[in-house]
Design a protein around this motif. Structure first.
Motif: not given
Ligand SMILES: Cc1cc2nc3c(=O)[nH]c(=O)nc-3n(C[C@H](O)[C@H](O)[C@H](O)COP(=O)(O)OP(=O)(O)OC[C@H]3O[C@@H](n4cnc5c(N)ncnc54)[C@H](O)[C@@H]3O)c2cc1C
Ligand SMILES: Nc1ncnc2c1ncn2[C@@H]1O[C@H](COP(=O)(O)O)[C@@H](O)[C@H]1O
Lengths: 396, 262
Positions: A209-211, B18, B230-232
């Protein structure tokens, strides 16, 4: 490197370790055995010590980064063949190395035929390939493979070590990073190099869901594993000048506490990672009829059928045919998704595909955020017609 | 035979976002559960105990609130439950976590066999098991899909390596990480729940450990630093194919033909 720990209470001063050390790194000092800079952390001393007085002890501490240079790629062998992920890692290593003026090296460990495979890597612009060939390396044995690669790392002092995130690579890499008391980032999907040689490692976290962007600022080497089919494969270069370096492998180095009792090939089709064409069935494929349609489509296109996780969970196959975070990452030339919603855990593992065609009757489904060609429609209408056209074309 | 199973509590949902402004994590839902992959590890341990005798200890490093998970472990049939919890352990990466668990195992007097799950659903690295083995200086086999044979002094296991399967044998002490589907994990038993309701859960904190070098635990002992989350991003360059169903199917057909796929 002060990684080796002698337990003075256990040591019987038999000198066996001093004699067997391939690098003359041990000597008798005032307070027992002492180790000098020639140590390669190959663990031969640990293996020969009958009193079990020697162990590795990792100590935290800031290293001098300027002493650690170059990128080392671990070349996995899949029982005689070079695993294709190795070429992708070399490609990525070249890209990263160019930014800071590093060289690219490779290390390969295995039984007979390993040196032959090493020769094949030179064409891809690798400066040196370090070969550890010994019959004791037959099969995969995490302990002595760690010893061999540690030996290479301690000698070369690379800034970065890249390893394929295969079942073998993920078994080997944590042992290595632990032995060198440094960081390891698993399953990186993107790597960047900073001017100061810190490797910026990006990987999905919390189920994708997040990197997360991860750094190893104070230790070296920086270990990263990368899945197969994520990075660009290296190209052959003209007039390669690299060399194959055959490293000395003593029986002790190849000694393992893992006994390989047998190796069988799994009689199999191509892994889905190797396919150029994939058709995916999601939960929109609701019955036998739908399944036959998508199966027919996959077969007629010369590809394979694979699934989303809920489909696998309902008993349609094993995780080797599941795309996604808890399955496989794929990067085919063409992927057609049928009735797949496109959750991030799924799409993050196939969005590198060259051409994505999505069929879904819900215009708001997430799959349309990543598809190149979007078909908002009922798959039970689209697929039969498409199949019919393909079949008539074939007969013509 | 002494078996230690390493288990971890993970968030029940992976839904996280995020905060675009602060760049920090907004976690939705606080519920936790046992890492599903670790249930296979517990099951493997119990079956080995049934076969050769001995004891099974469940070990976890995490916050104090892991009691419920450990009660479940008791209800499945483990003999002892141990929680390593201390503010000093917070922020541990693979190196620090595996080192802490290694210290815990040492405090428990070691083990003949250590069993880990294949991976966790939150960390998702599959690294802790092999890292523990390295700290302990013992051999390991990861992603074991089958246990062929186990006696009081050795274990023989099947693992997939590339496109092959390998059978390996190790003498104890050693470590294995088990793949999903190795066995079907049993459900917690109500009867065992009653029988173990008063059983203690042992807590271990930093001060109990023999190695008190602070630089090896928690955030300080972790060489990896998460710089940011961070958001992809989503990709672009899209085309919607319009028309009747038949026209759409025909458009795909033309597309595939142009790309020389058919
Ligand atoms: C940690 C974690 C890991 C995960 N790992 C994976 C993984 O590896 N792989 C994976 O796939 N998932 C994974 N998931 C699950 C993922 O979040 C989704 O639940 C899953 O991908 C949804 O599968 P689906 O698209 O088949 O089903 P659904 O979400 O139910 O979607 C079905 C779609 O079909 C469409 N549809 C229905 N009928 C038709 C029709 N007649 N014609 C056309 N379209 C139709 C619907 O509009 C819908 O969009 C994971 C989740 C978590 C939390
Ligand atoms: N904090 C922890 N406490 C106990 N065991 C753990 C912990 N973290 C990981 N493990 C074990 O290591 C395995 C792999 O975890 P991971 O490397 O996070 O994917 C898990 O399945 C557990 O068996």
């Amino acid at each position: 490197m002060n990684f080796i720990h002698f337990d003075v209470n256990k040591c019987i001063l038999c000198r066996e370790c001093i004699e067997k050390c391939p690098f003359n790194a041990l000597c008798m000092g005032k307070n027992g055995i002492e180790v000098n800079d020639a140590c390669r952390m190959c663990s031969v001393c640990v293996k020969v010590c009958s009193a079990e007085a020697i162990s590795f002890e990792q100590k935290a501490g800031v290293v001098d980064k300027s002493e650690w240079n170059g990128i080392l790629v671990y070349i996995e062998q899949d029982h005689g063949d070079i695993h294709p992920v190795a070429f992708e890692l070399i490609g990525e290593a070249h890209r990263l190395a160019a930014i800071v003026g590093f060289d690219v090296y490779a290390v390969i460990v295995g039984a007979d035929g390993t040196e032959n495979n090493a020769e094949k890597l030179i064409a891809y612009g690798v400066k040196k390939v370090f070969v550890y060939e010994h019959k004791g390396f037959y099969g995969f044995k995490a302990d002595c493979y760690t010893d061999a690669v540690s030996d290479c790392i301690a000698m070369l002092k690379p800034s970065v070590v890249l390893i394929g995130a295969t079942s073998v690579g993920r078994s080997l890499s944590p042992r290595l990073s632990t032995r060198f008391h440094t960081g390891l980032t698993a399953d990186c999907t993107k790597l960047l190099m900073s001017e100061n040689t810190d490797l910026i490692q990006i990987r999905p976290a919390f189920g994708g869901n997040i990197m997360a962007q991860i750094l190893v600022e104070d230790s070296r080497p920086q270990f990263a594993t990368v899945r197969y089919k994520v990075m660009e494969r290296a190209e052959k270069i003209e007039n390669p000048v690299g060399e194959v370096v055959r490293c000395n492998v003593t029986d002790y180095l190849a000694q393992s506490r893992i006994k390989v009792c047998g190796i069988k090939s799994i009689h199999r089709k191509k892994m889905i990672e190797e396919e150029e064409i994939l058709v995916v069935a999601g939960r929109g494929v609701k019955d036998e009829k739908g399944l036959n349609l998508v199966k027919g489509l996959a077969e007629n296109l010369g590809g394979q059928l694979c699934f989303t996780r809920p489909m696998i969970e309902s008993g349609l196959g094993d995780t080797a045919h599941q795309i996604g975070l808890s399955g496989r990452t794929v990067k085919p030339k063409l992927i057609i998704t049928c009735g797949v919603s496109g959750a991030i855990q799924f799409s993050s593992c196939m969005n590198g595909s060259e051409c994505i065609i999505a069929i879904n009757n819900d215009p708001n489904s997430q799959i349309f955020n990543i598809a190149h060609y979007c078909i908002v429609d009922n798959l039970y209408e689209i697929v039969p017609r498409l199949l019919e056209r393909i079949q008539t074309q074939k007969e013509a | 035979m002494k078996i230690i199973v390493c288990i971890k509590q993970v968030p029940a949902t992976m839904k996280v976002e995020v905060d675009a402004e602060s760049g920090t994590l907004k976690r939705i839902g606080q519920n936790a559960k046992t890492n599903p992959y670790d249930l296979y590890a517990i099951e493997a341990a119990l079956r080995i105990r049934e076969q050769v005798g001995g004891s099974v200890t469940a070990l976890t490093m995490g916050p104090q609130q892991t009691e419920e998970m450990m009660r479940d472990a008791y209800m499945m049939g483990v003999d002892e439950a141990v929680v390593m919890s201390d503010p000093k352990f917070a922020g541990s990466d693979v190196l620090a976590t595996s080192f802490t668990l290694f210290q815990g195992i040492r405090l428990l007097g070691g083990a003949d066999l250590i069993i880990c799950g294949k991976q966790t659903t939150d960390g998702d690295t599959a690294q802790i098991g092999p890292a523990i083995a390295e700290h302990m200086g013992i051999p390991h086999v990861a992603w074991v899909s089958n246990i062929e044979r186990v006696t009081t002094d050795l274990i023989s296991v099947i693992q997939k390596t590339g496109s092959f399967i390998q059978e390996s044998e190790m003498k104890f002490p050693c470590l294995i990480t088990v793949d999903k589907d190795i066995f079907v994990p049993r459900l917690p038993s109500y009867r065992l729940g009653l029988a173990t309701a008063n059983k203690n859960i042992r807590f271990i904190s930093f001060k109990d450990l023999s190695d008190k070098n602070m630089t090896r635990y928690g955030l300080i002992g972790s060489p990896t630093k998460v710089e940011k989350m961070f958001q992809p991003e989503s990709s672009d360059g899209q085309e919607y194919i319009n028309g009747t169903s038949i026209e759409k199917a025909d458009s795909i057909f033309e597309l595939l033909k142009n790309q020389k796929i058919i």
